[in-house]
Design an enzyme around this catalytic site. Structure first.
Site, PDB file in Angstrom:
ATOM      1  N   ASP A  60       0.886  -1.160   0.000  1.00 25.08           N
ATOM      2  CA  ASP A  60       0.000   0.000   0.000  1.00 25.08           C
ATOM      3  C   ASP A  60       0.919   1.204   0.000  1.00 25.08           C
ATOM      4  O   ASP A  60       1.596   1.483   0.992  1.00 25.08           O
ATOM      5  CB  ASP A  60      -0.887  -0.023   1.251  1.00 25.08           C
ATOM      6  N   TYR A 151      -8.216  14.116  -8.323  1.00 25.96           N
ATOM      7  CA  TYR A 151      -7.268  13.426  -9.191  1.00 25.96           C
ATOM      8  C   TYR A 151      -6.322  14.406  -9.876  1.00 25.96           C
ATOM      9  O   TYR A 151      -5.098  14.244  -9.850  1.00 25.96           O
ATOM     10  CB  TYR A 151      -8.048  12.629 -10.239  1.00 25.96           C
ATOM     11  N   VAL A 184      -5.935   5.667 -21.831  1.00 24.77           N
ATOM     12  CA  VAL A 184      -5.296   4.373 -22.090  1.00 24.77           C
ATOM     13  C   VAL A 184      -6.333   3.283 -21.834  1.00 24.77           C
ATOM     14  O   VAL A 184      -7.087   3.341 -20.848  1.00 24.77           O
ATOM     15  CB  VAL A 184      -4.060   4.166 -21.189  1.00 24.77           C
ATOM     16  N   THR A 186      -7.399   0.664 -20.293  1.00 26.79           N
ATOM     17  CA  THR A 186      -7.270  -0.163 -19.096  1.00 26.79           C
ATOM     18  C   THR A 186      -8.596  -0.080 -18.352  1.00 26.79           C
ATOM     19  O   THR A 186      -9.509   0.638 -18.761  1.00 26.79           O
ATOM     20  CB  THR A 186      -6.147   0.349 -18.188  1.00 26.79           C
TER      21      THR A 186
END
Length: 256
Positions: A60, A151, A184, A186
């Site tokens: 983590d 973000y 991308v 994913t």
């Protein structure tokens, strides 16, 4: 001989997506890699698939104590000299709908985790005679979109942290650079919701390179920075976004 033959790397968030693509490419090019992730089953399965050159280590990135174990695992494989700070999470929500707890959670993984990774790598990389730290940011570190307050804040911060670390660590032969992917294909990039073909036709068709990116394309940027080919590159910001950060083509404007 591979481009990073003999190097030892930690790739955070290495169990899937861009991280897994980076792990695969690094091993293909001669490195030994610690797959560092909280996804224990997926990370161990990838390590088992890739053989002796790959080791899984639970990590983590927001927990300082867990970095010590990851670094020790890397040093057991040889001289630890490459870190890819790839781990990241995202939540899409308006500022008014983003709680302090959620903002803090994203900060702890995306920003604090990157800081802890850099700090934990300094002494081992000094001992190794140098190294390369690669911070995976985003084109949202150059701009932003609605719903990405937490973000985008962390991805802007990655640029500043990268430049500061590059200034401080260059004297030890440690290079620090940031990579800025666009979309991308994913799970984080929408693969769970739409096909690649759908996204290319309906969402990314107006980019200069009119398609979504693929994980291995980002991995190749990290490979260059990890290799001795990037020996005079530090403090740089490298975009791998199909040109999204420069423009979106308009059907109303002339184009060749």
């Amino acid at each position: 001989m591979g481009r990073i033959e003999g190097k030892v790397a930690i790739v955070t968030g290495g169990a899937r997506g861009m991280g897994a693509a980076t792990v695969r490419l690094f091993i293909e090019q001669g490195a030994k890699v610690v797959i560092a992730d909280v996804l224990d089953e997926e990370g161990q399965a990838l390590a088992d698939e890739l053989g002796e050159a790959a080791v899984f280590q639970h990590l983590d990135v927001s927990k300082e104590a867990e970095w010590s174990a990851a670094v020790a695992t890397a040093q057991s494989l040889g001289s630890y000299n490459v870190l890819v700070n790839n781990a990241g999470i995202v939540t899409v929500a308006a500022i008014t709908d983003t709680s302090v707890e959620e903002f803090t959670r994203i900060f702890q993984v995306n920003q604090l985790g990157m800081f802890l990774g850099i700090r934990s790598a300094i002494e081992p990389m000094k001992d190794a005679g140098g190294g390369s730290i690669i911070n995976i940011s985003s084109i949202e570190g150059f701009r932003s979109q609605p719903g990405l307050s937490a973000y985008s804040s962390t991805k802007w911060a990655a640029r500043g942290l990268t430049k500061n670390a590059a200034m401080e660590l260059g004297q030890y032969g440690i290079r620090v650079n940031s990579v800025h992917p666009g979309a991308v294909y994913t799970l984080m990039g929408g693969a769970a919701r739409n096909s690649e073909e759908y996204l290319n036709e309906h969402t990314y068709n107006m980019l200069p390179i009119p398609r979504i990116g693929r994980a291995h394309e980002i991995a190749y940027v990290s490979l260059f920075l990890a290799s001795d080919e990037g020996s005079y590159t530090t403090g740089a910001e490298i975009t791998a976004d199909g040109g999204w950060s420069i423009c979106v083509r308009s059907p109303d404007m002339p184009c060749s």
